[in-house]
Structures are given as C-alpha cells and as structure tokens.
Design an enzyme around this catalytic site. Structure first.
Site, PDB file in Angstrom:
ATOM      1  N   LYS A 247       0.820  -1.208   0.000  1.00 14.03           N
ATOM      2  CA  LYS A 247       0.000   0.000   0.000  1.00 14.03           C
ATOM      3  C   LYS A 247       0.854   1.258   0.000  1.00 14.03           C
ATOM      4  O   LYS A 247       0.538   2.247   0.658  1.00 14.03           O
ATOM      5  CB  LYS A 247      -0.944  -0.019   1.195  1.00 14.03           C
ATOM      6  CG  LYS A 247      -1.879  -1.220   1.169  1.00 14.03           C
ATOM      7  CD  LYS A 247      -3.011  -1.110   2.136  1.00 14.03           C
ATOM      8  CE  LYS A 247      -3.928  -2.297   2.121  1.00 14.03           C
ATOM      9  NZ  LYS A 247      -4.443  -2.697   0.847  1.00 14.03           N
ATOM     10  N   CYS A 248       1.903   1.235  -0.765  1.00 14.39           N
ATOM     11  CA  CYS A 248       2.877   2.327  -0.847  1.00 14.39           C
ATOM     12  C   CYS A 248       2.798   2.953  -2.229  1.00 14.39           C
ATOM     13  O   CYS A 248       2.454   2.283  -3.205  1.00 14.39           O
ATOM     14  CB  CYS A 248       4.278   1.737  -0.608  1.00 14.39           C
ATOM     15  SG  CYS A 248       5.650   2.881  -0.794  1.00 14.39           S
TER      16      CYS A 248
END
Length: 183
Positions: free
Chosen positions: A35-36
């Site tokens: 989730k970067c």
C-alpha cells in the site's frame, strides 16, 4: 560472526530458507509493501527477475510494515496481492521489521555491511519531511523498496535508495556486472 548465507529466513509460506540456499546467484533483496506509492515497482522487479533469472539472478522480496503502516496484511494476504496484482513469481519472505531494534537479522547484517546507499536519498528524506514524517538516517533502511544487490560471492555489492527504480540503468548495470563475474 556468521555470514549472510547462514542467517535463518522464513518464506512467506512458512518454509525455511537461507541466502545460502541461493548460493552462486546474484540476489536483489528488496523490502516491499502493498500500500505504498512505490508498490508499482513490483512490476519492474518481476520484469528484472524474468529478464535475468536464467543467468542466475533472483529477486527476494521481504514485506515490512515499518513505513507508514503500508504493509498491514498477513503473509497470506500479501502473497495473494502480489500474485493477483503483479503476477510475482520471485520468492517472497515472511513479513518482518527492516528497521529499529526489532529488525530481522538479515537486515541488520545488510545495513552493517553496506551502510550507505546509492541514489538521491537526501531528496527522498526531504520529501518525507514535507509529508510531516521523520525519515531514518543511514545505515537504516530509508523506506519501502530499498534494494541490496548481493554478488555471487555472497557479499553486498551495492545498495540503492527506494527512488532507484528497477529499470534504472545504475541498478540494471550493477546487476549485469555481478552476473558477469564468475561464481
């Protein structure tokens, strides 16, 4: 002191591994997150793996939740995410810390062996400060998708900041140099 090859590792499926099990290969060890903003680097890492794997190259992905809670999932969720979204076929390992007092032994050894990174880490730190975050300082891992290149001899040959993408010629060139060396 033991070598990098002797450090016990756990694969994402729970099986045992060591870097010694990959002896004689050129390895790119990368701390990854789902989730970067850099998560699309999975695509480039898979492309590098497929391009060079027949020459003795492997990408080893180490999920970590050290930065902004960007890897919150379980090992099963991470494996599913990587398979479904990026068709990852390179080895993934169990989620573990890559910074701080609880960092996994592999990352303690990697950062001790190569404390400085290539790539514009200073600009990356300023960007993080602009978001109100306090970035780590060397030798700590700076953020998700930092890369350690390990030569066939089992030594760290180079270290690249998260800003160095998998298609960056500095990284690709370093991989090619290591692959050209005898095992």
């Amino acid at each position: 002191m033991s070598s990098l090859a002797d450090i016990p590792l756990t694969r994402i499926d729970g099986s045992f591994d060591t870097l010694g099990d990959h002896r004689g290969k050129v390895l790119l060890v990368v701390n990854v997150a789902s989730k970067c903003g850099l998560t699309p680097q999975y695509e480039g890492l898979e492309a590098l793996y497929r391009r060079f794997k027949d020459q003795g190259f492997e990408v080893l992905g180490f999920p970590a939740n050290d930065f902004g809670g960007q890897e919150p999932g379980s090992n099963t969720e991470i494996a599913d995410f990587c398979s479904v979204n990026y068709n990852v076929s390179f080895p993934l390992f169990a989620k573990a810390d890559v910074t701080g007092l609880e960092k996994q032994p592999l990352y303690a050894a990697l950062t001790a062996e190569m404390p400085m990174k290539q790539g514009d880490a200073a600009a990356w730190r300023e960007k993080l400060r602009g978001y109100g975050m306090t970035p780590t300082e060397d030798p700590e891992v700076l953020w998700n998708f930092e890369k350690f290149l390990i030569g066939r001899d089992g030594r760290v040959a180079a270290r690249f900041s998260p800003a160095v993408t998998p298609d960056d010629m500095a990284l690709v060139g370093a991989i090619e140099v290591e692959l050209a060396k005898a095992g």
